[in-house]
Enzyme design. Sequence first.
Site, PDB file in Angstrom:
ATOM      1  N   ASP A   1       0.906  -1.147   0.000  1.00  0.00           N
ATOM      2  CA  ASP A   1       0.000   0.000   0.000  1.00  0.00           C
ATOM      3  C   ASP A   1       0.938   1.188   0.000  1.00  0.00           C
ATOM      4  OD1 ASP A   1      -1.481   2.271   0.798  1.00  0.00           O
ATOM      5  OD2 ASP A   1      -3.049   0.982   1.591  1.00  0.00           O
ATOM      6  N   HIS A   2       1.094   1.817  -1.166  1.00  0.00           N
ATOM      7  CA  HIS A   2       2.197   2.785  -1.266  1.00  0.00           C
ATOM      8  C   HIS A   2       2.036   3.987  -0.338  1.00  0.00           C
ATOM      9  CE1 HIS A   2      -0.467   4.902  -4.093  1.00  0.00           C
ATOM     10  NE2 HIS A   2       0.308   5.954  -3.943  1.00  0.00           N
TER      11      HIS A   2
ATOM     12  N   HIS B   1      -5.811   2.962   1.176  1.00  0.00           N
ATOM     13  CA  HIS B   1      -4.998   4.109   1.599  1.00  0.00           C
ATOM     14  C   HIS B   1      -5.597   4.887   2.783  1.00  0.00           C
ATOM     15  CE1 HIS B   1      -3.006   3.074  -2.024  1.00  0.00           C
ATOM     16  NE2 HIS B   1      -3.717   3.797  -2.852  1.00  0.00           N
TER      17      HIS B   1
HETATM   18  C1  BG6 Z   1      -3.736   4.480  -6.375  1.00  0.00           C
HETATM   19  C2  BG6 Z   1      -5.122   4.579  -6.959  1.00  0.00           C
HETATM   20  O1  BG6 Z   1      -3.644   3.401  -5.499  1.00  0.00           O
HETATM   21  O2  BG6 Z   1      -3.415   5.678  -5.689  1.00  0.00           O
HETATM   22  C3  BG6 Z   1      -5.229   5.791  -7.869  1.00  0.00           C
HETATM   23  O3  BG6 Z   1      -5.423   3.412  -7.693  1.00  0.00           O
HETATM   24  C4  BG6 Z   1      -4.784   7.043  -7.153  1.00  0.00           C
HETATM   25  O4  BG6 Z   1      -6.553   5.952  -8.347  1.00  0.00           O
HETATM   26  C5  BG6 Z   1      -3.420   6.836  -6.506  1.00  0.00           C
HETATM   27  O5  BG6 Z   1      -4.723   8.088  -8.102  1.00  0.00           O
HETATM   28  C6  BG6 Z   1      -3.064   8.017  -5.624  1.00  0.00           C
HETATM   29  O6  BG6 Z   1      -1.740   7.894  -5.209  1.00  0.00           O
HETATM   30  P1  BG6 Z   1      -0.862   9.193  -4.917  1.00  0.00           P
HETATM   31  O7  BG6 Z   1       0.395   8.653  -4.344  1.00  0.00           O
HETATM   32  O8  BG6 Z   1      -0.683   9.879  -6.240  1.00  0.00           O
HETATM   33  O9  BG6 Z   1      -1.654  10.023  -3.965  1.00  0.00           O
END
Ligand code: BG6
Length: 504
Positions: A184-185, A247
């Site tokens: 989960d980045h 997230h």
């Molecule tokens: C991803 C989603 O996990 O996270 C995307 O699938 C979203 O829809 C993205 O845009 C958002 O990540 P960040 O790091 O750009 O806020």
Amino acid sequence: MNKTQLKTANIVIFGGNGDLAWRKLFPALYNLYIYGFLPKSFAIYGVDYLPNDDANYKKHLLDGINNFSRSGKADAKQWEAFSKNITYLQGDFTKDEIFITLGKVFEENDKQCKSRGERIFYYSVSPKFIEIISESLSKFKLTADKNLDRIIIEKPFGTDLKTAQHLNKFLQKHFAEKQIFRIDHYLGKETVQNIMAFRFANNVFDPLWNNKYIDYVQITVAEEVSVGSRGGYYDGAGALRDMIQNHLLQLLCVVAMECPINYEAENVRNMKVDILNAIRKIKTNDVFNNFVRAQYIAGEWNGVPQAGYKQEKDVAKSSTTETFVAGKFFIDNSRWKGVPFYLRTGKCMEQQASVVVIQFKDAPHKIFKDDKSPNRLIFSIQPQQEISLLFESKIPGMHMKLKPVEMDFTYRESYTEAVPEAYESLLLDVLEGDATLFMRADQIEAAWKIVMPILDAWKKFPSRDLKKYKPGTLGPKAANDLITNDKFEWVLLPEQLMTKNMDK
Ligand code: BG6
């Protein structure tokens, strides 16, 4: 483990031609290389279906690094040295050949290095390939060493509780849990990791971190981007699955969890699971009172025409998929009983901002007439990266007049060190075998359990209370009502003390 202890590493990226590999994974690996975090001996294999040759592939990767790496354009010498370790392997994930090839390549590398290297397999592929790739890795014994071999699985991890449980069971048949890194980045973001440092390394706020002093918590992840070319995936997912289930609930865990006994993977993850399990089960009747969903319609964003969600490529014209969600959760434990946690996220919003707001209660006895009691702690996760405390102060002058002011910590002012990208930290964690910031099987399932009643109710009543909002706003008015009915307000940025620009 630190970098000097790292062994030889073989890193395989299934879906090596894909967008994630191009925009995120290779720029992250390149930065790990230039900052000295990759082991001396490493080999990266981009595996994908289409024919390609090494030279072409590397040209494409260099273009990605030049465009997306936080360290800017690649240095020619560094790139030359790094890219020597990259090989493109054409292969069909559903056939044996590519796995046999990988086996031979690993054997050769181990022979040359005179030691068994780590093997990391990144599934940067459509979920439909997860099972077949796993079966083949297992069949050809490519992940036989439980201490050295690891797989990385991207979201979506299942599409509901049942599919997630099935996938967990399936993976656990082929790998030990400690080999499975579910990414989960958001957990790799520096500013998210810092919430734990803020909470558990400083005693100042801990006594206040509970329902006695906190009125409510709100978590916003607002995105400017539309669904764009991702309609095919997104229309079957929606904002609840795409963002809240993973997230935003993970952000909630970091804010609400108890202090673990140490900063080790199992203990940290135990505390997070406890929070997920303590979230009050949502009753069907409450879904339409406590959750707002909406879709963006056609409009303009910063003077540029924006198609409505239903006109996006690969989106059904009759789609009821939500591109915005706002909702209210409660955590039934002694720390948080009665404190609402408001979560919201959406595409095509007024501005990009991921923000966690802790709203402290007003002073119990107000002695100043114009006391507005901001009492607010704000974690700005992105694009601003700062922590601000908003409090009342006396305006210099002859009379006792008050004004909210803020105390700020910003990375820019406090550190010369650059802030790494989430994928850099997370890839290094995998190389080091540290699963603290990765999702364990029970965490994933607990998060699905929370959102299932919402998904079920929306499925049963597909268009009931599905709102619309214009691009470039902060979502539908109903999302504002959700919080103002409780006498609270949404906050987006530290300087934005009042809510603004809700679509009417
Ligand atoms: C991803 C989603 O996990 O996270 C995307 O699938 C979203 O829809 C993205 O845009 C958002 O990540 P960040 O790091 O750009 O806020």
